[in-house]
Design an enzyme around this catalytic site. Structure first.
Site, PDB file in Angstrom:
ATOM      1  CB  SER A   1       6.284  -2.907  -6.749  1.00  0.00           C
ATOM      2  OG  SER A   1       6.870  -1.722  -7.213  1.00  0.00           O
TER       3      SER A   1
ATOM      4  CG  HIS B   1       5.267   2.250  -5.337  1.00  0.00           C
ATOM      5  ND1 HIS B   1       5.755   1.801  -4.125  1.00  0.00           N
ATOM      6  CD2 HIS B   1       5.752   1.394  -6.276  1.00  0.00           C
ATOM      7  CE1 HIS B   1       6.513   0.711  -4.326  1.00  0.00           C
ATOM      8  NE2 HIS B   1       6.522   0.450  -5.622  1.00  0.00           N
TER       9      HIS B   1
ATOM     10  CD  GLU C   1       4.942   3.060  -1.091  1.00  0.00           C
ATOM     11  OE1 GLU C   1       5.138   3.315   0.118  1.00  0.00           O
ATOM     12  OE2 GLU C   1       5.735   3.395  -1.996  1.00  0.00           O
TER      13      GLU C   1
END
Lengths: 271, 271
Positions: free
Chosen positions: B134, B176, B203
């Site tokens: 992330s 994401h 993800e």
């Protein structure tokens, strides 16, 4: 290459949904203009809608205010109605036909093969403009997208398709495109047959398709063109539901208003 | 072409966030394996997180259960800490370094230019694997995406960028990716400099970057590669905030796990 062959055809205005209806009304105004403005005979087809009366009244009011004297909504709710001579005649005598939003399967399941649909095709072949917003946009192509999974990653089974009205060949339209994050389902649709041109139209944005197979973008957002012609690998035929897609070497164009695209030669048009 | 030049470098594992932490743990397991498994000295850097203790403990527990005896979380919360010899030494002596998620600006503003960062770069140049999930993924490139507008259509001002850790040149990472509908901001980033390769990682999906500039996809979703090298038109330099982007002739690859990409030659790798 048989794309956009020798058929005589009219104009299409394919709108990504949520077109401006209270401000400048750029898109609806353009439709009214091409339909003949003061001389126009507009027909609004609300077959996609589950609330046809309200939607029909709304568009009739908008087009009336835009200076169209002769505008009527046909709230066709059964195939019997769609086979009525009076309905077919109204369509045949229109200079512009506008499909509202709702559910594209309602359009095709109510109209497919009926006299109304034959009249529509005939009008189109005689140069009449056919517009559609949202579901009305999706329904225009040979094969149309009818749904997708909630998963925004491109995976097996994430797009549902069905036979559309067939006014535009070898193209798949998706609408509310960026706003609803629909790249995954356009990717799947193009991977299934990379010869198909994927066209994702944002809200308050439209493509105006000319008889020569070129289109121009109007409105306030963008049009995404996904050209699979150079795709040299995809795993789409082997995907089980939920398995991730692979597709290599697609060509991507993001078109802003004022730009166009030559669908026959698959080239962006810059002016 | 100076892409991925002659620098000696290690391995990067760039994870799109939300990697599986309770099931197969495919991605984390692979990281542990490359780090040296039983022989590994893993360091978890939680600088991105606003709750570093909890996040650090979680990853220490996961990696311990995966058979790593020597794993420690460094909860660096100030630039003073990041300049401490003990911290730099721990990093220098690691065989694998893992950046957690959070906010990528916390990583770069806390670590940029410090002894910790120098130790990290040196370790990387000596062949150590650096992983990030992330925010930890976003921070790896020269220039990193730090935010975007809520509008999912590609428009002026819809992407914010800042200088990243610089472990990977001429690439912009977004994470994401499909799940948060981030195509618009990757389009903007690539339009700004079409020489940059845009890599959008879903993800529970990662790219494992080898020293030769090739990467391979692992995990359960897809990696989107947006190559602007052939872009022949964009209006990005003229866009005012909210105006729609145009970009023509980008190349798009959707890579499923098992496929790879040669960043030097900009070619998908099928096996």
């Amino acid at each position: 290459m048989i794309f956009l062959g020798e058929k005589v055809r009219g104009y299409l205005m394919i709108i990504g949904g949520a077109e401006d209806r209270s401000g400048d009304k750029e898109i609806l105004k353009k439709f009214a203009e091409i339909s003949g403005q003061g001389e126009a005979r507009l027909t609004v087809i609300t077959a996609a809608s589950q609330d046809p009366k309200r939607v029909g009244d709304m568009y009739v009011e908008i087009f009336s205010k835009l200076g169209i004297g002769n505008v009527e909504a046909l709230n066709i709710e059964s195939r019997d109605e769609a086979n009525k001579e009076a309905i077919a005649e109204r369509i045949a005598n229109s200079t512009g036909i506008f499909f509202t939003g709702g559910d594209q399967l309602r359009i095709t399941s109510l109209l497919g093969g009926t006299k109304a649909c034959q009249a529509l095709e005939k009008a189109y072949r005689h140069g009449v403009i056919i517009a559609g917003t949202s579901a009305g946009a999706a329904a225009m192509s040979d094969t149309m997208i009818i749904g997708g999974s909630e998963d925004h990653a491109p995976k097996g089974n994430t797009v549902g398709m069905a036979p559309g009205l067939g006014l535009l060949e070898e193209v798949v339209i998706d609408q509310h495109f960026a706003q609803r994050g629909r790249m995954a389902r356009l990717l799947l649709a193009v991977a299934q047959n990379p010869f198909i041109l994927g066209v994702g139209i944002d809200e308050d944005t439209a493509i105006l398709v000319y008889p020569d197979g070129k289109f121009w973008v109007i409105g306030s957002n963008t049009v995404t063109v996904l050209d699979g012609r150079c795709v040299n690998f995809t795993n789409v035929s082997e995907l089980r539901p939920g398995e991730p897609l692979a597709m290599c070497n697609a060509t991507l164009h993001i078109l802003s208003p004022g730009l166009g695209f030559d669908m026959k030669n698959r080239k962006p048009l810059l002016a």
